[in-house]
Design a protein around this motif. Structure first.
Motif, mmCIF file in Angstrom:
data_model
loop_
_atom_site.group_PDB
_atom_site.id
_atom_site.type_symbol
_atom_site.label_atom_id
_atom_site.label_comp_id
_atom_site.label_asym_id
_atom_site.label_seq_id
_atom_site.Cartn_x
_atom_site.Cartn_y
_atom_site.Cartn_z
ATOM 1 N N LEU A 186 0.925 -1.298 -0.155
ATOM 2 C CA LEU A 186 -0.219 -0.163 0.055
ATOM 3 C C LEU A 186 0.892 1.262 0.021
ATOM 4 O O LEU A 186 0.564 2.344 -0.520
ATOM 5 N N ILE A 187 2.041 1.341 0.383
ATOM 6 C CA ILE A 187 3.123 2.332 0.532
ATOM 7 C C ILE A 187 4.140 2.111 -0.590
ATOM 8 O O ILE A 187 5.354 2.446 -0.277
ATOM 9 N N LYS A 188 4.105 1.123 -1.368
ATOM 10 C CA LYS A 188 5.148 0.562 -2.112
ATOM 11 C C LYS A 188 5.813 1.802 -2.799
ATOM 12 O O LYS A 188 7.160 1.773 -3.106
ATOM 13 N N GLY A 189 5.052 2.981 -3.478
ATOM 14 C CA GLY A 189 5.638 3.926 -4.184
ATOM 15 C C GLY A 189 6.597 4.728 -3.244
ATOM 16 O O GLY A 189 7.753 5.234 -3.547
ATOM 17 N N GLU A 190 5.945 5.133 -2.138
ATOM 18 C CA GLU A 190 6.426 5.636 -1.025
ATOM 19 C C GLU A 190 8.192 4.998 -0.464
ATOM 20 O O GLU A 190 8.878 5.858 -0.342
ATOM 21 N N ILE A 191 7.893 3.677 -0.447
ATOM 22 C CA ILE A 191 9.105 3.186 -0.105
ATOM 23 C C ILE A 191 10.276 3.130 -1.321
ATOM 24 O O ILE A 191 11.279 3.409 -0.937
ATOM 25 N N ALA A 192 9.731 2.822 -2.632
ATOM 26 C CA ALA A 192 10.660 3.432 -3.723
ATOM 27 C C ALA A 192 11.293 4.604 -3.493
ATOM 28 O O ALA A 192 12.691 4.727 -3.613
ATOM 29 N N ASP A 193 10.607 5.925 -3.312
ATOM 30 C CA ASP A 193 11.076 7.043 -3.185
ATOM 31 C C ASP A 193 11.742 7.403 -2.004
ATOM 32 O O ASP A 193 13.012 7.880 -2.340
ATOM 33 N N ALA A 194 11.614 6.543 -0.998
ATOM 34 C CA ALA A 194 12.356 6.843 0.342
ATOM 35 C C ALA A 194 13.737 6.146 0.012
ATOM 36 O O ALA A 194 14.641 6.785 0.641
ATOM 37 N N PHE A 195 13.804 5.075 -0.575
ATOM 38 C CA PHE A 195 15.174 4.431 -0.854
ATOM 39 C C PHE A 195 16.203 5.185 -1.334
ATOM 40 O O PHE A 195 17.250 5.059 -1.241
ATOM 41 N N GLY A 196 15.677 5.879 -2.599
ATOM 42 C CA GLY A 196 16.545 6.746 -2.898
ATOM 43 C C GLY A 196 17.015 6.345 -4.426
ATOM 44 O O GLY A 196 17.575 7.180 -5.251
ATOM 45 N N VAL A 197 17.653 5.328 -4.469
ATOM 46 C CA VAL A 197 18.234 4.594 -5.716
ATOM 47 C C VAL A 197 17.348 3.351 -6.221
ATOM 48 O O VAL A 197 16.556 2.760 -5.573
ATOM 49 N N PRO A 198 17.430 3.016 -7.480
ATOM 50 C CA PRO A 198 16.530 2.104 -8.078
ATOM 51 C C PRO A 198 16.540 0.734 -7.307
ATOM 52 O O PRO A 198 18.014 0.362 -6.998
ATOM 53 N N VAL A 199 15.791 -0.109 -6.916
ATOM 54 C CA VAL A 199 15.751 -1.237 -6.411
ATOM 55 C C VAL A 199 14.562 -1.942 -6.574
ATOM 56 O O VAL A 199 13.349 -1.365 -7.107
ATOM 57 N N ASN A 200 14.598 -3.271 -6.677
ATOM 58 C CA ASN A 200 13.489 -4.279 -7.407
ATOM 59 C C ASN A 200 12.742 -4.207 -5.827
ATOM 60 O O ASN A 200 13.065 -4.485 -4.808
ATOM 61 N N ILE A 201 11.372 -4.112 -6.079
ATOM 62 C CA ILE A 201 10.465 -4.380 -4.946
ATOM 63 C C ILE A 201 9.482 -5.504 -5.044
ATOM 64 O O ILE A 201 8.686 -5.268 -6.151
ATOM 65 N N ILE A 202 9.772 -6.559 -4.214
ATOM 66 C CA ILE A 202 8.551 -7.609 -4.734
ATOM 67 C C ILE A 202 7.777 -8.009 -3.442
ATOM 68 O O ILE A 202 8.164 -7.946 -2.167
ATOM 69 N N ASP A 203 6.679 -8.672 -3.731
ATOM 70 C CA ASP A 203 5.703 -8.774 -2.786
ATOM 71 C C ASP A 203 4.810 -9.996 -3.198
ATOM 72 O O ASP A 203 5.029 -10.578 -4.511
ATOM 73 N N SER A 204 4.085 -10.692 -2.640
ATOM 74 C CA SER A 204 3.384 -11.989 -2.957
ATOM 75 C C SER A 204 2.036 -11.805 -3.277
ATOM 76 O O SER A 204 1.272 -13.022 -3.703
ATOM 77 N N GLY A 205 1.422 -10.746 -3.814
ATOM 78 C CA GLY A 205 0.181 -10.452 -4.092
ATOM 79 C C GLY A 205 -0.230 -11.236 -5.481
ATOM 80 O O GLY A 205 -1.398 -11.977 -5.478
ATOM 81 N N LEU A 206 0.622 -11.142 -6.335
ATOM 82 C CA LEU A 206 0.411 -11.758 -7.649
ATOM 83 C C LEU A 206 0.173 -13.155 -7.517
ATOM 84 O O LEU A 206 -0.806 -13.832 -8.020
ATOM 85 N N ALA A 207 1.269 -13.872 -6.750
ATOM 86 C CA ALA A 207 1.166 -15.467 -6.579
ATOM 87 C C ALA A 207 -0.018 -15.816 -5.904
ATOM 88 O O ALA A 207 -0.568 -16.969 -6.199
ATOM 89 N N ILE A 208 -0.314 -15.089 -4.728
ATOM 90 C CA ILE A 208 -1.697 -15.443 -4.125
ATOM 91 C C ILE A 208 -2.899 -15.399 -4.983
ATOM 92 O O ILE A 208 -3.618 -16.298 -4.891
ATOM 93 N N ALA A 209 -3.097 -14.378 -5.889
ATOM 94 C CA ALA A 209 -3.890 -14.332 -6.690
ATOM 95 C C ALA A 209 -4.136 -15.563 -7.636
ATOM 96 O O ALA A 209 -5.150 -15.981 -8.024
ATOM 97 N N ASN A 210 -3.035 -15.770 -8.410
ATOM 98 C CA ASN A 210 -2.850 -16.822 -9.042
ATOM 99 C C ASN A 210 -3.206 -18.250 -8.459
ATOM 100 O O ASN A 210 -3.918 -19.220 -9.038
ATOM 101 N N ARG A 211 -2.906 -18.601 -7.114
ATOM 102 C CA ARG A 211 -3.267 -19.737 -6.432
ATOM 103 C C ARG A 211 -4.840 -19.756 -5.936
ATOM 104 O O ARG A 211 -5.378 -20.584 -6.265
ATOM 105 N N VAL A 212 -5.386 -18.469 -5.629
ATOM 106 C CA VAL A 212 -6.912 -18.543 -5.689
ATOM 107 C C VAL A 212 -7.553 -18.916 -6.657
ATOM 108 O O VAL A 212 -8.619 -19.740 -6.808
ATOM 109 N N LYS A 213 -7.139 -18.215 -7.904
ATOM 110 C CA LYS A 213 -7.789 -18.439 -9.263
ATOM 111 C C LYS A 213 -7.684 -19.762 -9.672
ATOM 112 O O LYS A 213 -8.692 -20.619 -9.942
#
Length: 263
Positions: A186-213
């Motif tokens: 929910l604050i992924k954009g803010e985390i990316a901005d606060a980190f200050g340099v390019p970084v991969n940000i990964i969560d499990s939301g899509l994998a959970i959605a695929n499993r539910v489907k």
């Protein structure tokens, strides 16, 4: 029509709901959160199990639920065996996305951002050992970030300076961040901005959605305008105008109280 219950300690599970809804908009959703017990990362395990079992069992019976998603990393590591032993429907949990982060990291240096309870769990150690043994895994456990995500959906801006200070130990050390709490997307954009340099940000939301489907089977993916998606909270329903507006934008009804009993 299939019915899915999504449960979390707070509003973090809405990040998982959004991923599932994007794939299955014609399913009816019941979103429930246990504000009266928030934050789960600071509860004794026995209380966490009792609270989750009570709320989930109540709503499964009330709404004839077909599948349950425990959209909370802390609860998933503790409650899933009990829930699965007592329910006859599928129960899907969430785990930190350490495996995909380890595969994605070029420097083999990743950061796990989660609640204090999740970063200390033996289960988390097992995930690191199994999927990221070739990586340096740095961990930050923060309840404060959970509070920031909760506040954001209530119309309060994320304090960027404070967020930067929380992430500062990782500067120049990692190239990938695992969001090991469902609140944090929910604050992924803010985390990316606060980190200050390019970084991969990964969560499990899509994998959970695929499993539910996959568990729900082949469902025609089409938008149905008359589906009513419900929202429940264990705490008193007060001062939720901004949050209810956020829920409305996500196709969820205004919050109803569960009148959760004191345990």
């Amino acid at each position: 029509m299939k019915r899915v219950l999504i449960f979390d300690s707070g509003v973090g599970g809405l990040s998982v709901y959004q991923e599932i809804y994007a794939q299955l908009p014609n399913v009816q959703y019941v979103y429930a959160f246990d504000d009266a017990g928030f934050p789960y990362g600071e509860l004794p395990e026995t209380e966490l199990i009792t609270r989750t079992m009570h709320i989930v069992s109540l709503l499964v019976e009330r709404h004839n639920i077909d599948l349950v998603v425990i959209a909370c990393n802390t609860a998933s590591t503790i409650v899933l065996p009990t829930l699965r032993s007592r329910l006859t429907i599928p129960v899907v949990g969430v785990v930190p996305a350490i495996k995909p982060a380890a595969l994605l990291s070029e420097r083999k240096a990743i950061g796990l951002l989660a609640t204090p309870a999740t970063v200390k769990r033996e289960y988390t150690d097992q995930l690191v050992s199994q999927f990221a043994s070739d990586c340096d895994v740095h961990r930050i456990g923060s309840t404060r970030l959970v509070e920031m995500a909760e506040a954001k959906l209530r119309g309060i801006a994320v304090p960027m300076k404070e967020l930067s200070e929380i992430l500062s130990p990782w500067q120049d050390k990692i190239d990938s961040i695992v969001l090991g709490c469902t609140h944090f997307p929910l604050i992924k954009g803010e985390i990316a901005d606060a980190f200050g340099v390019p970084v991969n940000i990964i969560d499990s939301g899509l994998a959970i959605a695929n499993r539910v489907k996959a568990l729900l089977g082949e469902i025609e993916v089409r938008r149905v305008d008359n589906v009513v998606n419900l929202t429940y909270n264990s705490a008193a329903v007060n001062h939720h105008a901004a949050l209810n507006q956020s829920l409305k934008e996500m196709k969820l009804e205004a919050i109803q109280s569960l009148n959760y009993p004191k345990l």
